[in-house]
Write a protein that holds these residues in place. Sequence first.
Motif, short mmCIF file in Angstrom:
data_model
loop_
_atom_site.label_atom_id
_atom_site.label_comp_id
_atom_site.label_asym_id
_atom_site.label_seq_id
_atom_site.Cartn_x
_atom_site.Cartn_y
_atom_site.Cartn_z
N ASP A 110 -25.33 -14.27 -28.91
CA ASP A 110 -24.81 -15.24 -29.88
C ASP A 110 -23.60 -14.71 -30.66
O ASP A 110 -23.62 -14.62 -31.89
CB ASP A 110 -25.96 -15.68 -30.82
CG ASP A 110 -27.02 -16.45 -30.05
OD1 ASP A 110 -26.89 -17.68 -29.89
OD2 ASP A 110 -27.97 -15.80 -29.53
N HIS B 13 -20.60 -16.18 -30.51
CA HIS B 13 -19.98 -17.39 -31.05
C HIS B 13 -18.53 -17.18 -31.47
O HIS B 13 -18.13 -17.56 -32.58
CB HIS B 13 -20.83 -17.96 -32.19
CG HIS B 13 -22.09 -18.62 -31.68
ND1 HIS B 13 -22.05 -19.73 -30.89
CD2 HIS B 13 -23.40 -18.28 -31.82
CE1 HIS B 13 -23.30 -20.08 -30.56
NE2 HIS B 13 -24.13 -19.21 -31.10
N ASP C 89 -24.25 -17.47 -25.34
CA ASP C 89 -23.54 -18.04 -26.50
C ASP C 89 -22.41 -17.10 -26.93
O ASP C 89 -22.28 -16.73 -28.10
CB ASP C 89 -24.48 -18.36 -27.67
CG ASP C 89 -25.14 -19.73 -27.54
OD1 ASP C 89 -25.00 -20.35 -26.46
OD2 ASP C 89 -25.77 -20.18 -28.50
N HIS D 223 -24.36 -22.95 -25.68
CA HIS D 223 -22.96 -23.22 -26.06
C HIS D 223 -22.00 -22.90 -24.92
O HIS D 223 -20.96 -23.56 -24.78
CB HIS D 223 -22.59 -22.45 -27.33
CG HIS D 223 -23.15 -23.06 -28.57
ND1 HIS D 223 -22.41 -23.82 -29.44
CD2 HIS D 223 -24.42 -23.06 -29.06
CE1 HIS D 223 -23.19 -24.25 -30.43
NE2 HIS D 223 -24.42 -23.80 -30.22
N HIS E 265 -31.41 -16.53 -22.64
CA HIS E 265 -30.79 -16.89 -23.92
C HIS E 265 -31.82 -17.37 -24.93
O HIS E 265 -31.83 -16.93 -26.08
CB HIS E 265 -29.74 -17.98 -23.70
CG HIS E 265 -29.12 -18.43 -24.99
ND1 HIS E 265 -28.37 -17.60 -25.78
CD2 HIS E 265 -29.19 -19.62 -25.67
CE1 HIS E 265 -27.98 -18.25 -26.87
NE2 HIS E 265 -28.46 -19.46 -26.83
N HIS F 38 -30.67 -17.14 -29.42
CA HIS F 38 -30.70 -18.59 -29.60
C HIS F 38 -31.00 -19.07 -31.02
O HIS F 38 -30.26 -19.90 -31.55
CB HIS F 38 -31.70 -19.22 -28.62
CG HIS F 38 -31.59 -20.70 -28.46
ND1 HIS F 38 -30.38 -21.36 -28.38
CD2 HIS F 38 -32.55 -21.67 -28.34
CE1 HIS F 38 -30.61 -22.68 -28.22
NE2 HIS F 38 -31.91 -22.88 -28.20
N HIS G 69 -30.95 -17.15 -33.65
CA HIS G 69 -30.18 -16.27 -34.54
C HIS G 69 -31.09 -15.63 -35.60
O HIS G 69 -30.61 -15.23 -36.65
CB HIS G 69 -29.02 -17.01 -35.22
CG HIS G 69 -28.06 -17.67 -34.27
ND1 HIS G 69 -26.79 -18.08 -34.66
CD2 HIS G 69 -28.15 -18.01 -32.96
CE1 HIS G 69 -26.16 -18.64 -33.64
NE2 HIS G 69 -26.98 -18.61 -32.59
FE LIG Z 1 -26.31 -19.50 -30.52
#
Ligand SMILES: [Fe+2]
Length: 258
Positions: A7, A9, A35, A62, A128, A166, A168
């Motif tokens: 994650d 991002h 992600d 994502h 994930h 996922h 977080h």
């Molecule tokens: Fe995420």
Amino acid sequence: MFAVISDIHSNLEALSTVLADIETRGIKTIYCLGDVIGYGPNPRECLDLIIDRTKWCVLGNHDYAVFYEPTNFNYGAEQASFWTRFSLEAEQHGASRDRRWSFLGELPMRQTLKTKLGTNAAIIDFVHASPRKPVNEYIFPDDVYTNPQKVKLVFERVKHICFVGHTHLPGVFLDEPDFYAPDELNNIYPITEKEKAIVNIGSVGQPRDRDNRASYVYVDGSEVHFVRLDYDIETTTQKIKAIEELDNFQAERLQEGR
Ligand SMILES: [Fe+2]
């Protein structure tokens, strides 16, 4: 030793800080739980680093949203997906652009490692979100109280150890079911041959446990170590605010860790 990150991002400052910390520890092998992109301002740079520095990466929702379609996204997340796609398409250098799209299009949903951790034999799955629905299912800490049956069913799909991201929210799920935040474990979870565990490693680029520091884990011998790191949040938030298509909320949540 290996590290697991998730994650990101599109948060380059957080990712760079985490990669530097991993390097300082002398860890050469890095796995990524997806992600890589979405929400943040630096999708190209983050993809390049993940492609170059990780041994493998699995597909996050994502990553799926940018390559295929956003499904069940709120407005801000959907807008960020479309902007991310635009940013990847806007790359002038053809080889760089193609490499990133190929990487996204070839991400697997799951990876499995059969190995020895210290003297313990281990089977480790990397997904994930959840061992049952690898890309989209959320396993929340509260589920152990509000929906224990769900957690038990998820554990039926766990062979031994499963690393996830996922939500977080870092921590360890056991099949009783129970959940332990890293604080409650003194930031170490010892893997044994008998105990099944789902280990959420938290998020590099958008932590949501009210602690705004980047999160990742490394495995040394049979121990999972949870790590938190301060990074230059100010720079990331300024970049987000400068991009009209990215909601300012994506900047505020980084400051607050939510
Ligand atoms: Fe995420």
